[in-house]
Design a protein around this motif. Structure first.
Motif, PDB file in Angstrom:
ATOM      1  N   LYS A 106       1.313  -1.210   0.146  1.00  0.00           N
ATOM      2  CA  LYS A 106       0.013   0.365   0.219  1.00  0.00           C
ATOM      3  C   LYS A 106       0.693   1.406   0.229  1.00  0.00           C
ATOM      4  O   LYS A 106      -0.070   2.512  -0.099  1.00  0.00           O
ATOM      5  CB  LYS A 106      -0.945   0.241   0.994  1.00  0.00           C
ATOM      6  CG  LYS A 106      -1.654  -0.851   1.217  1.00  0.00           C
ATOM      7  CD  LYS A 106      -2.726  -0.887   2.763  1.00  0.00           C
ATOM      8  CE  LYS A 106      -3.644  -2.090   2.416  1.00  0.00           C
ATOM      9  NZ  LYS A 106      -4.349  -2.438   3.622  1.00  0.00           N
ATOM     10  N   ALA A 112       2.259   2.524   2.226  1.00  0.00           N
ATOM     11  CA  ALA A 112       1.821   3.361   3.124  1.00  0.00           C
ATOM     12  C   ALA A 112       2.369   2.538   4.970  1.00  0.00           C
ATOM     13  O   ALA A 112       2.675   1.598   5.241  1.00  0.00           O
ATOM     14  CB  ALA A 112       0.009   3.115   3.755  1.00  0.00           C
ATOM     15  N   PHE A 163      -3.488   4.677   8.999  1.00  0.00           N
ATOM     16  CA  PHE A 163      -2.409   4.308   7.481  1.00  0.00           C
ATOM     17  C   PHE A 163      -1.698   5.816   7.129  1.00  0.00           C
ATOM     18  O   PHE A 163      -2.862   6.662   6.821  1.00  0.00           O
ATOM     19  CB  PHE A 163      -3.649   4.330   6.427  1.00  0.00           C
ATOM     20  CG  PHE A 163      -4.101   2.593   6.847  1.00  0.00           C
ATOM     21  CD1 PHE A 163      -3.078   2.057   6.314  1.00  0.00           C
ATOM     22  CD2 PHE A 163      -4.494   2.156   7.651  1.00  0.00           C
ATOM     23  CE1 PHE A 163      -3.191   0.126   6.351  1.00  0.00           C
ATOM     24  CE2 PHE A 163      -5.057   0.981   7.801  1.00  0.00           C
ATOM     25  CZ  PHE A 163      -3.884  -0.303   7.326  1.00  0.00           C
ATOM     26  N   TYR A 164      -0.545   6.083   7.182  1.00  0.00           N
ATOM     27  CA  TYR A 164       0.509   7.518   6.909  1.00  0.00           C
ATOM     28  C   TYR A 164       0.476   7.056   5.266  1.00  0.00           C
ATOM     29  O   TYR A 164       1.838   5.607   5.424  1.00  0.00           O
ATOM     30  CB  TYR A 164       0.986   7.693   7.115  1.00  0.00           C
ATOM     31  CG  TYR A 164       0.238   8.404   9.429  1.00  0.00           C
ATOM     32  CD1 TYR A 164       0.211   9.387   8.486  1.00  0.00           C
ATOM     33  CD2 TYR A 164       0.432   7.409   9.595  1.00  0.00           C
ATOM     34  CE1 TYR A 164      -0.460  10.207  10.172  1.00  0.00           C
ATOM     35  CE2 TYR A 164       0.098   7.935  11.355  1.00  0.00           C
ATOM     36  CZ  TYR A 164      -0.266   9.607  11.201  1.00  0.00           C
ATOM     37  OH  TYR A 164      -0.859   9.934  12.517  1.00  0.00           O
ATOM     38  N   ASP A 165       0.310   7.622   3.714  1.00  0.00           N
ATOM     39  CA  ASP A 165       0.616   7.246   2.685  1.00  0.00           C
ATOM     40  C   ASP A 165       1.795   8.134   2.902  1.00  0.00           C
ATOM     41  O   ASP A 165       1.802   9.339   2.640  1.00  0.00           O
ATOM     42  CB  ASP A 165      -0.573   7.187   1.755  1.00  0.00           C
ATOM     43  CG  ASP A 165      -1.850   6.750   1.547  1.00  0.00           C
ATOM     44  OD1 ASP A 165      -1.872   5.568   2.254  1.00  0.00           O
ATOM     45  OD2 ASP A 165      -2.944   7.451   1.605  1.00  0.00           O
TER      46      ASP A 165
END
Lengths: 717, 218
Positions: free
Chosen positions: A585, A587, A643-645
């Motif tokens: 992802k 992330a 979640f941190y992209d």
């Protein structure tokens, strides 16, 4: 040593006329007209006791008369005998010829009599020295007292327990050391490691270490005994005697402060009255009613006017009488001698003290409420109930007060000027752990405080010489608001009597083992920061359940441990965080799993925690994530993931900030603790971050300790 | 306010901010410069004219020694014989002596022995002494060579300095050395011979302590 001195005196001066020296008065009188030996050979010096001598002898050693005697008055009495017996004896002993001395004696005879001016000069020096000595005697007295207090508060047996703190020693208990001086066992915390002269390391218990220090500081090491000293205790003894007499007087007894646990009501008064930030006694928002009702009737009967002043006033005036008596010798010297430098002193103290500290006894809620408006003097006059015998006594005391107040304060000036090492005042309080109700009752009775200017070498310029003291309580370790209690502030007094009971609820047996109660006395100051006066700390394990323990402790400087305690890592609690970089992802997955042992921020002994996370630097301000609020728990389980992209390469530049907050309705939320993970972190936090970077797509869970420092700015939104 | 300021100026005397208090005494023949020596040290002043000290006087100065503040009460004594009774009374409490002579005055040097005897007679047995030959700025008029002074000091077991209050030579050094010697004696006394502390305490109220705390026998 003293014995020897006396013997020497006896053997050498078989004719006892030699031994006396006039005290200041007679010296002055004789000096005026009577040129001592020559013009009036028949004058016999008035024999005076050695006791009088000490009064002005500067060095306070009983053998002084020996030295002062022979030449001046001894050999002078008979002009034609050159050296006296004593001189001969001395010379024989020291094997020095006496021809020189004969010559000297002759010369000396010619110029022996002291002129009045000379005497005056000498006397003024002697008096100056005497003054210095009195201060010194008080200083030594305080040293002695402090040491005795230490001895008194030792609780262990020195064999299986630490002599001082009573901690169990031995294989299963704390490590112990043997005190070199008293050969008793103490724990390493109550021991002091010193280097002996042979450069060997040795241990002393704190008492023996202090005793050595007292011997150094007092000069006892040199004189081989403690020099003359005046203990602050004596003044107190007088006072306490007075107050017990009054206690037995039924008329007054009714108005005595009552030490009951009316803390809840009290806290409310305090917090509404005071503008000080310390006063957020959030505890009182809890379950106050039960206590107030219990307290109410008493309050009604007592609030009938400031009758609580009555017991205070007479005790002041009575102790004044005693004290001024003890000063009378000084006073008479004043009258018979020319103005001396110390007059300045007394003038000064007269100026700097407002009318005698009519400290409110502090037992009354009602008086606390009215306290703001009136000064101490006004309160004294205004609150008096008319036509009362107590009143008469009180007024009688008041009438004599102005001249006497000077005397009253004087010993305090000397008694409590602060030598760093010695007392910053004393605090009288008692503690009771009510095991059944999980409550710790802290009754703050009264304190004796130093005069402010001596506290920090402050110039007395704009200060009235008094304080507006209040007492704060903290349970250490731990630094939350729920943890802080305070008494009300008493105005313009150095002898505050609070008689307040403050209570901690939700105290567990474990707390009683682990925690320390810090009691600090502060001076409320509207214009500046409240000034810290002194504190004392009681490890709660010293208390036995359901047993009131009384303390009379010297206040000490703020102990440096304090800060580390407050920041004490464990005490904010811990948090379990999981990190995973998901390459799929692209992330960073931050998991807030759970927290444990969070600090309690609310009065109920719990918090309503939630967790916020940021990934900084945070260009778009979009990195904030919050968990849900978990109600009334110190061990919340969140199990939330954010979640941190972010590109993997950018991750090294980022810092993850995780903060834990206590959710409060209607007010700003309280910060409990936080932790930062990133390249700039260290220890476990750095390692966790690194492991996350190294192991892509692998979830790594770690516990972290929360600190009470906000990791960055802007956390408060 | 004037009073307050004045008081502040005298802070030295009433200042309680110290660890130890030492009492020192300066003795020696009349006009060797005892008072000048003290004034130089305490006030850093010097006055050429001679004013005989009446009896006794003292000044207070606080110095630092390592990390300790030592308050010195320095007694200046009249050298004249007629005040001897008064001055000797103060020998008793003095922990340190500065025995002073004048290097331009033989008689003052010859009297050193007598003064030393006085110290032995009247002071506590472990008082520390420094011999100071003052006025060393007046080398032209010197009659006592330094070796003589040093030799005598050795004989008497004192330390020796040549000083000048006028030129401020070795004044501070003498006092500091004396404080040092006393400090050393103090730690020797207390730290190597703790029996004196614990034993001595028996005679004082310091023993008002829990009975389970026994004394070292001594």
């Amino acid at each position: 040593m003293r014995e020897r001195g006396r013997q020497r005196l006896r053997s050498s001066n078989s004719d006892s006329r030699l031994v006396e020296i006039p005290d200041e008065h007679s010296l002055a009188i004789h000096g005026r007209g009577v040129h001592l030996p020559q013009t009036a050979p028949t004058v016999v010096q008035p024999p005076l006791t050695g006791e009088k001598l000490y009064r002005f002898s500067t060095l306070e050693l009983p053998d002084l008369p020996v030295a002062m005697t022979d030449t001046m008055f001894g050999s002078g009495n008979d002009q034609w005998i050159c050296p006296n017996d004593r001189q001969l004896a001395l010379r024989a002993k020291l094997q020095t010829g006496w021809s020189v001395h004969t010559y000297q004696t002759e010369r000396q005879r010619k110029s022996q009599s002291l002129q009045k001016q000379e005497l005056d000069i000498i006397l003024s020096v002697i008096r100056r020295a005497e003054q210095l000595d009195q201060v010194e005697q008080h200083r030594i007295g305080r040293l002695v007292e402090r040491l005795e207090n230490m001895c008194r508060s030792a609780v262990g047996n020195g064999l299986s327990q630490c002599l001082l703190c009573g901690e169990v020693l031995g294989l299963l208990g704390a490590p112990s050391v043997l005190c070199q001086d008293c050969s008793k066992k103490v724990c390493t915390k109550c021991g002091v490691e010193t280097v002996s002269s042979q450069r060997r390391l040795q241990w002393l218990c704190k008492i023996c270490s202090e005793r050595r220090e007292v011997w150094k500081r007092s000069g006892a090491w040199f004189y081989k005994a403690l020099p003359k000293h005046v203990r602050p205790m004596k003044e107190r003894a007088i006072e306490s005697r007075m107050s017990t007499e009054e206690r037995s007087d039924p008329k007054i007894a009714r108005s005595l402060p009552v030490n009951f646990t009316y803390k809840w009501a009290q806290s409310k008064v305090v917090s509404s009255e005071s503008e000080d930030s310390d006063s957020e006694v959030s505890v009182c928002s809890g379950e106050p009613k039960a206590f107030t009702s219990d307290f109410q009737p008493r309050r009604g009967s007592e609030s009938s006017g400031g009758s609580s002043l009555a017991p205070v006033q007479p005790s002041i005036s009575l102790s004044l009488a005693v004290l001024s008596e003890s000063h009378s010798s000084l006073a008479s010297e004043h009258s018979s001698l020319p103005p001396a430098p110390e007059d300045e002193d007394t003038d000064h103290s007269r100026l700097s003290h407002t009318p005698p500290a009519l400290s409110r006894t502090g037992s009354l809620r009602s008086s606390a409420a009215s306290q703001q408006s009136d000064g101490p003097a006004a309160a004294a006059a205004g609150d008096q109930p008319p036509g009362d015998e107590d009143l008469d006594r009180a007024f009688a005391g008041g009438a004599t007060a102005p001249p006497a107040s000077k005397r009253d304060e004087e010993p305090d000036v000397e008694g409590y000027d602060s030598d760093d090492s010695t007392t910053l005042g004393t605090l009288d309080f008692s503690l009771l752990y009510d095991q059944e109700n999980n409550a710790l009752h802290c009754t703050i009775n009264k304190a004796k405080l130093p005069i402010p200017r001596y506290r920090k070498g402050l110039k007395p310029m704009d200060h009235n010489g008094l304080s507006d003291p209040y007492v704060k309580l903290h349970l250490l370790p731990g630094a939350s608001k729920a943890n802080k209690l305070r008494t009300k502030t008493l105005r313009n007094t150095l002898n505050p009597v609070w008689s307040e009971t403050l209570t901690y609820y939700g105290i567990t047996d474990e707390d009683m083992v682990r925690k320390t109660l810090r009691i600090s006395v502060c001076d409320e100051d509207k214009f500046r920061h409240n000034e810290f006066i002194g504190e004392t700390r009681i490890p709660l394990k010293k208390l036995k359940p359901n047993q009131t323990k009384n303390f009379y402790n010297c206040l000490e400087k703020q102990l440096p441990i304090d800060k580390t305690d407050d920041k004490s890592l464990e005490e904010r609690g811990r948090i379990m965080i999981s990190l995973k970089y998901s390459s799929q992802k692209s992330a960073l997955v931050v998991g807030i799993v759970r927290c444990a042992h969070l600090a309690a921020m609310d009065a109920n002994g719990f918090s309503d925690p939630y967790v916020k996370t940021y990934l900084k630097p945070d260009e778009n301000k979009k990195s904030k994530h919050k968990t849900a609020v978990k109600k009334k728990t110190l061990n919340p389980e969140f199990n939330e993931e954010f979640f941190y992209d972010i590109k993997y390469a950018d991750l090294t530049k980022k810092t993850l900030e995780v903060t834990v907050w206590d959710y409060d309705i209607g007010k700003s939320n309280d910060f409990i603790g936080g932790v930062s993970l990133g390249i700039n972190a260290n220890g476990e936090r750095l390692k966790h971050w690194f492991d996350c970077l190294k192991n892509k797509d692998k979830k790594i869970e770690r516990w972290h300790t929360l600190t009470n420092e906000l990791p960055g700015s802007g956390m408060n939104d | 306010m004037a009073k307050a300021d004045q008081r502040f100026g005298q802070r030295d005397g009433s200042d309680q901010n110290f660890d130890y208090m030492f009492k020192l005494l300066i003795i020696g023949n009349s006009s060797v410069g005892k008072t000048s020596f003290l004034f130089r040290y305490a006030d850093d002043t010097f006055n050429n004219s001679f004013v005989s000290t009446v009896g006794i006087d003292f000044k207070v100065k606080t110095v630092y020694r390592n990390d300790k503040r030592v308050k010195l009460q320095i007694w200046d004594t009249a050298g004249q014989e007629r005040y001897r009774t008064i001055t000797t009374a103060y020998y008793r409490g003095a922990m340190g002596f500065i025995l002073m002579y004048d290097i331009t005055n033989e008689e003052s040097f010859n009297a050193v022995q007598d003064w030393a005897t006085q110290i032995k007679t009247y002071s506590w047995d472990n008082a520390q002494v420094i011999l100071a030959g003052n006025k060393c700025d007046m080398d032209d008029e010197r009659v006592v060579p330094p070796e003589k002074g040093r030799h005598l000091a050795e004989q008497l077991g004192f330390e020796y300095y040549e000083t000048s209050a006028k030129e401020n030579i070795n004044v501070r050094q003498v006092f500091e050395r004396l404080v040092d010697i006393i400090c050393v004696k103090m730690s020797e006394r207390v730290d190597t011979d703790p029996a004196i502390v614990t034993g001595g305490a028996k005679n004082t109220r310091l023993t008002d302590k829990p009975p389970q705390l026994p004394q070292n026998c001594c």
